[in-house]
Motif scaffolding. Structure first.
Motif, PDB file in Angstrom:
ATOM      1  N   UNK A 127       0.830  -1.205   0.000  1.00 30.22           N
ATOM      2  CA  UNK A 127       0.000   0.000   0.000  1.00 30.22           C
ATOM      3  C   UNK A 127       0.863   1.254   0.000  1.00 30.22           C
ATOM      4  N   UNK A 128       0.385   2.295  -0.653  1.00 35.06           N
ATOM      5  CA  UNK A 128       1.088   3.588  -0.723  1.00 35.06           C
ATOM      6  C   UNK A 128       0.093   4.723  -0.507  1.00 35.06           C
ATOM      7  N   UNK A 129       0.605   5.877  -0.130  1.00 35.41           N
ATOM      8  CA  UNK A 129      -0.195   7.098  -0.035  1.00 35.41           C
ATOM      9  C   UNK A 129      -0.166   7.798  -1.391  1.00 35.41           C
ATOM     10  N   UNK A 130      -1.336   8.050  -1.975  1.00 36.81           N
ATOM     11  CA  UNK A 130      -1.351   8.767  -3.254  1.00 36.81           C
ATOM     12  C   UNK A 130      -2.572   9.653  -3.435  1.00 36.81           C
ATOM     13  N   UNK A 131      -3.511   9.633  -2.473  1.00 34.64           N
ATOM     14  CA  UNK A 131      -4.704  10.475  -2.601  1.00 34.64           C
ATOM     15  C   UNK A 131      -4.471  11.868  -2.028  1.00 34.64           C
ATOM     16  N   UNK A 132      -3.370  12.024  -1.286  1.00 39.97           N
ATOM     17  CA  UNK A 132      -3.019  13.315  -0.718  1.00 39.97           C
ATOM     18  C   UNK A 132      -1.584  13.659  -1.109  1.00 39.97           C
ATOM     19  N   UNK A 133      -1.206  14.905  -0.919  1.00 37.22           N
ATOM     20  CA  UNK A 133       0.155  15.328  -1.252  1.00 37.22           C
ATOM     21  C   UNK A 133       1.184  14.748  -0.289  1.00 37.22           C
ATOM     22  N   UNK A 134       0.787  14.632   0.964  1.00 31.08           N
ATOM     23  CA  UNK A 134       1.675  14.139   2.005  1.00 31.08           C
ATOM     24  C   UNK A 134       0.999  12.984   2.743  1.00 31.08           C
ATOM     25  N   UNK A 135       1.809  12.194   3.405  1.00 34.40           N
ATOM     26  CA  UNK A 135       1.296  11.211   4.348  1.00 34.40           C
ATOM     27  C   UNK A 135       0.895  11.981   5.605  1.00 34.40           C
ATOM     28  N   UNK A 136      -0.384  11.937   5.949  1.00 31.71           N
ATOM     29  CA  UNK A 136      -0.879  12.703   7.103  1.00 31.71           C
ATOM     30  C   UNK A 136      -0.130  12.333   8.376  1.00 31.71           C
ATOM     31  N   UNK A 264      -1.454  17.576 -10.329  1.00 28.31           N
ATOM     32  CA  UNK A 264      -1.980  18.941 -10.364  1.00 28.31           C
ATOM     33  C   UNK A 264      -0.992  19.899  -9.693  1.00 28.31           C
ATOM     34  N   UNK A 265      -0.530  19.528  -8.514  1.00 26.91           N
ATOM     35  CA  UNK A 265       0.357  20.397  -7.735  1.00 26.91           C
ATOM     36  C   UNK A 265       1.644  20.695  -8.486  1.00 26.91           C
ATOM     37  N   UNK A 267       2.312  20.416 -11.680  1.00 28.06           N
ATOM     38  CA  UNK A 267       2.080  21.195 -12.897  1.00 28.06           C
ATOM     39  C   UNK A 267       1.959  22.673 -12.548  1.00 28.06           C
ATOM     40  N   UNK A 268       1.304  22.964 -11.440  1.00 26.59           N
ATOM     41  CA  UNK A 268       1.238  24.345 -10.969  1.00 26.59           C
ATOM     42  C   UNK A 268       2.636  24.871 -10.660  1.00 26.59           C
ATOM     43  N   UNK A 269       3.442  24.054 -10.031  1.00 22.79           N
ATOM     44  CA  UNK A 269       4.816  24.449  -9.715  1.00 22.79           C
ATOM     45  C   UNK A 269       5.580  24.866 -10.965  1.00 22.79           C
ATOM     46  N   UNK A 270       5.395  24.102 -12.036  1.00 17.13           N
ATOM     47  CA  UNK A 270       6.138  24.400 -13.265  1.00 17.13           C
ATOM     48  C   UNK A 270       5.710  25.729 -13.862  1.00 17.13           C
ATOM     49  N   UNK A 271       4.442  26.083 -13.732  1.00 15.20           N
ATOM     50  CA  UNK A 271       3.963  27.372 -14.240  1.00 15.20           C
ATOM     51  C   UNK A 271       4.422  28.505 -13.326  1.00 15.20           C
ATOM     52  N   UNK A 272       4.329  28.301 -12.014  1.00 13.08           N
ATOM     53  CA  UNK A 272       4.768  29.331 -11.078  1.00 13.08           C
ATOM     54  C   UNK A 272       6.255  29.650 -11.267  1.00 13.08           C
ATOM     55  N   UNK A 273       7.027  28.613 -11.622  1.00 13.21           N
ATOM     56  CA  UNK A 273       8.472  28.819 -11.798  1.00 13.21           C
ATOM     57  C   UNK A 273       8.776  29.759 -12.959  1.00 13.21           C
ATOM     58  N   UNK A 274       7.828  29.855 -13.904  1.00  6.82           N
ATOM     59  CA  UNK A 274       8.017  30.709 -15.077  1.00  6.82           C
ATOM     60  C   UNK A 274       7.376  32.084 -14.908  1.00  6.82           C
ATOM     61  N   UNK A 275       6.717  32.309 -13.785  1.00  6.11           N
ATOM     62  CA  UNK A 275       5.995  33.560 -13.562  1.00  6.11           C
ATOM     63  C   UNK A 275       6.586  34.295 -12.361  1.00  6.11           C
ATOM     64  N   UNK A 276       7.027  35.521 -12.579  1.00  9.31           N
ATOM     65  CA  UNK A 276       7.607  36.298 -11.486  1.00  9.31           C
ATOM     66  C   UNK A 276       6.554  36.704 -10.466  1.00  9.31           C
ATOM     67  N   UNK A 277       5.386  37.050 -10.940  1.00  9.40           N
ATOM     68  CA  UNK A 277       4.336  37.526 -10.050  1.00  9.40           C
ATOM     69  C   UNK A 277       3.097  36.650 -10.214  1.00  9.40           C
ATOM     70  N   UNK A 286      -2.692  26.568  -5.872  1.00 13.64           N
ATOM     71  CA  UNK A 286      -1.877  25.727  -5.008  1.00 13.64           C
ATOM     72  C   UNK A 286      -2.322  25.861  -3.552  1.00 13.64           C
ATOM     73  N   UNK A 287      -2.697  27.078  -3.172  1.00 15.13           N
ATOM     74  CA  UNK A 287      -3.210  27.283  -1.826  1.00 15.13           C
ATOM     75  C   UNK A 287      -4.461  26.481  -1.554  1.00 15.13           C
ATOM     76  N   UNK A 288      -5.306  26.331  -2.581  1.00 20.70           N
ATOM     77  CA  UNK A 288      -6.526  25.547  -2.408  1.00 20.70           C
ATOM     78  C   UNK A 288      -6.212  24.065  -2.215  1.00 20.70           C
ATOM     79  N   UNK A 289      -5.204  23.563  -2.933  1.00 20.56           N
ATOM     80  CA  UNK A 289      -4.788  22.175  -2.732  1.00 20.56           C
ATOM     81  C   UNK A 289      -4.247  21.964  -1.322  1.00 20.56           C
ATOM     82  N   UNK A 290      -3.587  22.980  -0.797  1.00 19.33           N
ATOM     83  CA  UNK A 290      -3.055  22.868   0.560  1.00 19.33           C
ATOM     84  C   UNK A 290      -4.164  22.956   1.601  1.00 19.33           C
ATOM     85  N   UNK A 291      -5.236  23.689   1.304  1.00 17.26           N
ATOM     86  CA  UNK A 291      -6.407  23.676   2.192  1.00 17.26           C
ATOM     87  C   UNK A 291      -6.981  22.267   2.266  1.00 17.26           C
TER      88      UNK A 291
END
Length: 551
Positions: A127-136, A264-265, A267-277, A286-291
């Protein structure tokens, strides 16, 4: 590669970023992908309604199609998990069972049963954790053994842990060439996916949210084509009563695991890396995923998280028992067109904007009807395609001001709030056609229309459409006094999920916002990390009770 493995699909109905399936394939010579359709469990525990049944079955069809393309099949069986697995282990000569790790109590209980079954038969489990970003469990351990109960504290813990793991590699045809799924000539008859009619589930409404990994990835790619939109997404700027979703609409796919949250997370990182603001947590995508992650973590370690009684972080409130009022709210018969339109949309489509959820939740609980958040949570569980144990309960505690949210004096007006962004009432005309002929000046308050206007519109208030079931001003003032008393008497409980620095009222930034105006405020963070902010800059323009998982 000596194992004969049953891989149990539960939520993770996808092949991309599926580390558990990938690991099972690597260790096995034969693999049986299984989905157990336990109708009693799904209706009693998960409260699956008609639209969710359709979404689940569509997702299973899509998953089976992907497996067939790789030389495998999905085996769908009906009954209880333990009974089905016990029979299949003997029938197929199984030596290993694989499944995704979940955090909800009903799944952890199920996991214990699978482990017991494995011990009885001398089986391995994987078994592995894959439904969340982190192991709770890892987050809780990093917080000293208890869950962080505020978003700010949670982000601080994540800043210590670092970024989530990257998605697992794609599963390919070669994986199933090395690990076969034994063919069965009677597969369709014995293991086929049932139809809605087979389950006696009505299919009344148009499919606006097709289930499955294929549609999830298409929707994801569609939104990522506009990198500027993604980078600048800010939750408070989305339109709550737009006739088309002003958010990504990905939450149903994340809820069922048709879309990987890690995919999802990052892919967002890759776009944020290309955007200064770019926008930042908590209002960014990304904040919503962290919520979402926050509520999963808190729910995993909080007893009775979906109940008031026995829930240590929830205010104990003497909500009123009013089945008639609850039914009017549920069926969109409150007499407040904006509330009723929202409740009609949720029944017909299985999705509503996050601010629409805020409005109807506030109306049911602390705003107007003073009915328990548990009742609203059950209705959302039945109707919403993205219904989720952790996030749904967390949001309802938040919106009823039972936990997490502490600006309880802010109450949504069931008239002015919707009219501000849709003054012509196009949203109301779509979902409440009985009111479609009312002039815009009266459509949000049709009871104020003169008799000749009502006759001309073909809708007599009190006959064709109900009068308001409460006086909002009187009800909200009464309930506000009750809530103030409850919070005063249970201050210690209220403080558990309160971060003083997160509340502008507590740091001298008091704003002159009238309750009835229902303005939206989005708190953009001031952070040393672009991903995990431990402080908030409250120099914001509008107000919204930030809640997650409505992307």
């Amino acid at each position: 590669m000596s194992e004969r493995t049953i891989h149990v699909f539960r939520k993770g109905l996808r092949l991309h970023d599926n580390p558990t399936l990938l690991g099972a394939l690597a260790s096995s010579s034969a693999l049986f992908p299984v989905y157990v359709l336990d109708r009693e469990f799904m209706q009693r525990v998960m409260r699956v309604g008609a639209l969710r049944w359709r979404f689940i079955l569509q997702s299973l069809e899509d998953l089976d199609g992907h497996l067939r393309a790789l030389g495998s099949r999905l085996y769908v069986l009906r009954g209880s998990m333990l009974v089905v697995l016990r029979e299949l282990v003997t029938r197929w000569g199984v030596t290993q069972i694989s499944y995704d790790t979940e955090v909800e109590p009903h799944y952890t209980c199920m996991d214990c049963e699978i482990q017991t079954l494995a011990q009885e038969h001398g089986l391995k489990t994987y078994t592995c954790v894959s439904h969340t970003l982190y192991d709770a469990k890892r987050v809780i351990k990093a917080n000293g053994g208890s869950p962080p109960l505020t978003y700010k504290k949670f982000l601080h813990v994540l800043s210590v842990l670092g970024e989530p793991e990257k998605p697992a590699r794609e599963i390919t045809t070669e994986d199933f060439l090395r690990c076969v799924t034994p063919p069965d000539p009677n597969h369709e008859q014995e293991f086929g996916i049932p139809s809605l009619s087979d389950l006696d589930v009505p299919d009344e409404f148009e499919v606006l949210w097709p289930g499955g990994e294929t549609h999830a990835l298409k929707r994801l790619e569609k939104h990522f084509q506009s990198q500027g939109w993604v980078a600048n997404f800010s939750k408070p700027r989305t339109v709550l009563n737009s006739l088309l979703p002003s958010t990504t609409g990905l939450s149903p796919y994340l809820s069922l695991g048709c879309l990987s949250v890690r995919t999802f997370y990052h892919k967002l990182n890759s776009i944020y890396a290309q955007s200064k603001n770019h926008s930042l947590p908590p209002v960014s995508l990304q904040g919503q995923l962290l919520w979402r992650e926050f509520f999963y973590t808190v729910a995993s370690a909080t007893p009775n998280f979906t109940q008031m009684q026995g829930n240590p972080i929830c205010l104990q409130i003497s909500w009123s028992q009013n089945p008639e009022a609850l039914e009017k709210w549920k069926t969109g018969q409150t007499g407040f067109p904006w509330i009723d339109a929202i409740m009609t949309q949720i029944q017909q489509e299985g999705w509503i904007h996050h601010l629409a959820r805020h409005a109807v939740a506030c109306f049911l609980t602390r705003g107007d009807l003073w009915i328990s958040w548990e009742e609203g949570m059950k209705v959302f569980q039945e109707y919403l395609l993205d219904a989720d144990y952790s996030v749904n309960a967390g949001n309802w505690m938040w919106l009823s001001a039972s936990a997490f949210f502490h600006k309880y004096t802010r109450i949504f007006c069931p008239v002015r709030f919707g009219r501000r962004t849709d003054p012509e009432g196009q949203y109301l005309r779509k979902y409440l056609p009985v009111l479609k002929n009312f002039p815009s000046q009266y459509i949000y308050e049709p009871w104020k229309a003169p008799e000749d206007v009502q006759l001309s519109a073909g809708c007599i208030i009190g006959k064709d459409y109900p009068r308001p079931m409460v006086c909002h001003i009187e009800a909200s003032q009464r309930n506000l006094a009750l809530m103030r008393q409850v919070r005063s008497e249970q201050e210690n409980t209220a403080q558990l999920t309160r971060d003083v620095s997160d509340d502008p009222m507590e740091v001298g930034l008091k704003r002159e916002l009238q309750e009835e105006e229902g303005l939206l405020e989005g708190a953009e963070p001031h952070s040393v990390s672009k991903h995990f902010s431990a402080s908030a800059d409250h120099q914001s323009r509008h107000w919204t009770p930030e809640t997650p998982h409505r992307y």
